[in-house]
Design a protein around this motif. Structure first.
Motif, short mmCIF file in Angstrom:
data_model
loop_
_atom_site.label_atom_id
_atom_site.label_comp_id
_atom_site.label_asym_id
_atom_site.label_seq_id
_atom_site.Cartn_x
_atom_site.Cartn_y
_atom_site.Cartn_z
N GLU A 78 0.66 -1.23 -0.02
CA GLU A 78 -0.06 0.07 0.05
C GLU A 78 0.86 1.12 -0.06
OE1 GLU A 78 -2.62 -0.34 3.17
OE2 GLU A 78 -3.76 -1.83 2.33
N SER A 79 1.95 1.10 0.77
CA SER A 79 2.79 2.25 0.78
C SER A 79 3.40 2.58 -0.55
CB SER A 79 4.08 2.05 1.59
OG SER A 79 4.93 3.16 1.84
N VAL A 84 3.81 5.61 -5.64
CA VAL A 84 3.60 6.01 -7.02
C VAL A 84 2.39 7.00 -7.34
CG1 VAL A 84 2.69 4.87 -9.13
CG2 VAL A 84 4.11 3.64 -7.74
N ASN A 85 1.30 7.13 -6.48
CA ASN A 85 0.35 7.95 -6.70
C ASN A 85 0.76 9.31 -6.53
OD1 ASN A 85 -2.38 8.64 -7.28
ND2 ASN A 85 -3.09 8.70 -4.99
N ARG A 86 1.95 9.67 -5.79
CA ARG A 86 2.14 11.34 -5.30
C ARG A 86 3.09 11.68 -6.74
NH1 ARG A 86 4.02 8.60 -0.48
NH2 ARG A 86 2.64 9.52 1.15
N TYR A 87 3.38 10.94 -7.63
CA TYR A 87 4.11 11.07 -8.99
C TYR A 87 3.12 11.66 -9.91
CZ TYR A 87 8.58 9.68 -7.28
OH TYR A 87 9.88 9.50 -6.48
N ASP A 141 -12.26 6.55 5.38
CA ASP A 141 -10.76 7.33 5.96
C ASP A 141 -10.99 8.09 6.98
OD1 ASP A 141 -9.60 5.73 3.33
OD2 ASP A 141 -11.15 6.77 2.39
N ALA A 142 -11.97 9.08 7.02
CA ALA A 142 -11.83 10.12 8.13
C ALA A 142 -13.25 10.46 8.44
CB ALA A 142 -10.92 11.14 7.53
N GLY A 143 -13.37 11.16 9.38
CA GLY A 143 -14.87 11.73 9.82
C GLY A 143 -14.60 13.09 10.37
N ILE A 144 -15.93 13.49 10.46
CA ILE A 144 -16.25 15.02 11.12
C ILE A 144 -17.01 14.70 12.19
CG2 ILE A 144 -16.98 17.33 10.75
CD1 ILE A 144 -16.67 17.39 7.75
N ARG A 145 -16.68 15.40 13.32
CA ARG A 145 -17.01 15.36 14.73
C ARG A 145 -16.98 16.73 15.23
NH1 ARG A 145 -18.58 11.70 12.45
NH2 ARG A 145 -18.51 9.55 12.94
N TYR A 146 -18.19 16.76 16.49
CA TYR A 146 -18.06 18.08 16.98
C TYR A 146 -17.44 18.08 18.42
CZ TYR A 146 -21.07 20.41 13.71
OH TYR A 146 -21.68 21.05 12.32
N PRO A 279 -6.93 8.68 11.27
CA PRO A 279 -5.94 7.69 11.93
C PRO A 279 -4.68 8.04 11.96
CG PRO A 279 -7.41 6.40 10.42
CD PRO A 279 -7.54 8.09 10.01
N ASP A 280 -4.16 8.18 13.20
CA ASP A 280 -2.32 8.52 13.55
C ASP A 280 -1.80 7.31 12.62
OD1 ASP A 280 -0.04 9.29 14.26
OD2 ASP A 280 -0.35 9.12 16.36
N ARG A 281 -1.27 7.44 11.70
CA ARG A 281 -0.52 6.36 10.95
C ARG A 281 0.55 7.01 10.23
NH1 ARG A 281 -5.71 3.90 7.68
NH2 ARG A 281 -5.90 5.59 6.09
N ARG A 282 1.57 6.33 9.87
CA ARG A 282 2.71 6.76 8.94
C ARG A 282 2.21 6.89 7.50
NH1 ARG A 282 6.12 4.52 5.48
NH2 ARG A 282 5.41 2.55 5.98
N LEU A 283 1.48 5.99 6.98
CA LEU A 283 1.00 6.17 5.61
C LEU A 283 -0.37 6.63 5.75
CD1 LEU A 283 1.14 5.48 2.76
CD2 LEU A 283 0.18 3.18 3.38
N ILE A 284 -0.57 7.89 5.11
CA ILE A 284 -1.91 8.60 4.88
C ILE A 284 -2.09 8.33 3.33
CG2 ILE A 284 -3.38 10.63 5.09
CD1 ILE A 284 -1.74 11.36 7.45
N PRO A 285 -3.08 7.76 2.91
CA PRO A 285 -3.81 7.68 1.38
C PRO A 285 -3.49 9.02 0.73
CG PRO A 285 -5.20 6.33 2.61
CD PRO A 285 -4.33 7.13 3.76
N ALA A 286 -3.43 9.13 -0.49
CA ALA A 286 -3.10 10.31 -1.16
C ALA A 286 -4.40 11.08 -1.18
CB ALA A 286 -2.44 9.88 -2.54
N PRO A 287 -5.54 10.89 -1.48
CA PRO A 287 -6.71 11.43 -1.35
C PRO A 287 -7.07 12.50 -0.03
CG PRO A 287 -7.24 9.55 -2.41
CD PRO A 287 -5.71 9.34 -1.79
#
Length: 299
Positions: A78-79, A84-87, A141-146, A279-287
């Motif tokens: 995945e990494s 590759v996606n970053r290029y 992948d992520a969310g919005i909260r108050y 998520p607190d992770r080293r790899l964050i998907p490009a989108p």
């Protein structure tokens, strides 16, 4: 030995989730499909990876050995794909957000159109619901909260206005007939248009002024689902059906047009603005990385 990569993904998902139903919820698949994929993986490998009972699913010793090698390898794949996606000229892929209905109505419209225009190869999927609990349910992948209280291994970034208010309003015609309350306690004598979460909870109406906090359990002729029923409640208030309590931004058009009149404005409760959780992770998907950077740029 060759094994379909999709079967390996299914095995990893079930192992991480600790069961087929939970894995299906996280991945957006279904339990029977995952169960079939795991069964086919075991057949092709010639070993049992999970011990199954009616109440639990647990890795066998062989399964644990496989996961120790497989999970780091798949993370590395995945990494590599993300590198590759970053290029690319622009990031590509799907971004799934889990948000409250209020955020989809009040926060995202000021962000999403410009974001999608800048990143035409990103497909944004927004899951909006009134009973928001797990930010990462359904494979989001992520969310919005108050609430800025962080869960373990989660990062929060401010998104949208940093202060918001709950507003109280009614039509001038209703107030001329029923009277204008001078204190929140007087609301118990009024027709109140209320909302209910998907969990079944009907929240109290909260007010604060000069250090005095007031919580009122109101009653009234209309009870709607928070989210899908909000527009009906607003229309009913405009038509003179009672008093409504809602995000100030949601009521602002009707307030500015005079269709609704502010009620007890000195008592309106102020609260912190929403947060983007991921998520607190080293790899964050490009989108997701592109969205985080865009939100920070808009702040």
């Amino acid at each position: 030995m060759k094994l379909d990569i999709a079967l390996l993904h299914a095995v990893v998902a079930v192992a991480k989730a600790g069961g087929f139903r939970e894995a299906a919820r996280v991945t957006g698949s279904n339990a029977s499909r995952l169960s079939d994929a795991v069964r086919r993986a075991e057949q092709q490998l010639g070993v049992r990876l999970f011990n199954r009972t009616t109440r639990s699913v647990a890795l066998t010793d062989v399964g644990r050995t496989l996961m120790e090698r497989l999970v780091p390898a798949m993370n590395e794949v995945e990494s590599a794909l993300d590198d590759v996606n970053r290029y690319r000229d622009t990031p590509a892929g799907t971004l799934r957000l889990n948000v409250p209905v209020s955020a989809s109505r009040l926060i995202l419209p000021a962000i999403v159109p410009a974001f999608l225009a800048r990143y035409p190869d990103i497909e944004l999927e927004v899951i909006a619901e009134s009973n928001v609990q797990d930010v990462f349910r359904d494979g989001c992948d992520a969310g919005i909260r108050y609430d800025e209280t962080l869960e373990q291994d989660v990062i929060a970034v401010p998104i949208g206005p940093r202060r918001q208010r709950f507003a109280l309003a009614a039509s001038p015609e209703y107030l001329d007939k029923a009277g204008r309350p001078a204190h929140p306690h007087e609301l118990i004598h009024h027709r109140c248009l209320r909302g209910r979460f998907a969990s079944g909870v009907v929240p109290e109406w909260e007010f604060e002024k000069d250090g005095e906090a007031v919580h009122i359990q109101t009653t009234g002729p209309l009870l709607v689902s928070i989210g899908s029923g909000v527009e009906l409640a607003i229309d009913t208030a405009i038509a003179g059906g009672g008093i409504i309590y809602l995000f100030e931004e949601w009521l602002r058009p009707a307030l500015e047009s005079g269709k609704l009149e502010p009620v007890l404005e000195p008592w309106w409760l102020s609260f912190p603005g929403p947060w983007l959780y991921y998520p607190d992770r080293r790899l964050i998907p490009a989108p997701l990385r592109a969205f985080i950077d865009f939100v920070r740029e808009c702040d």
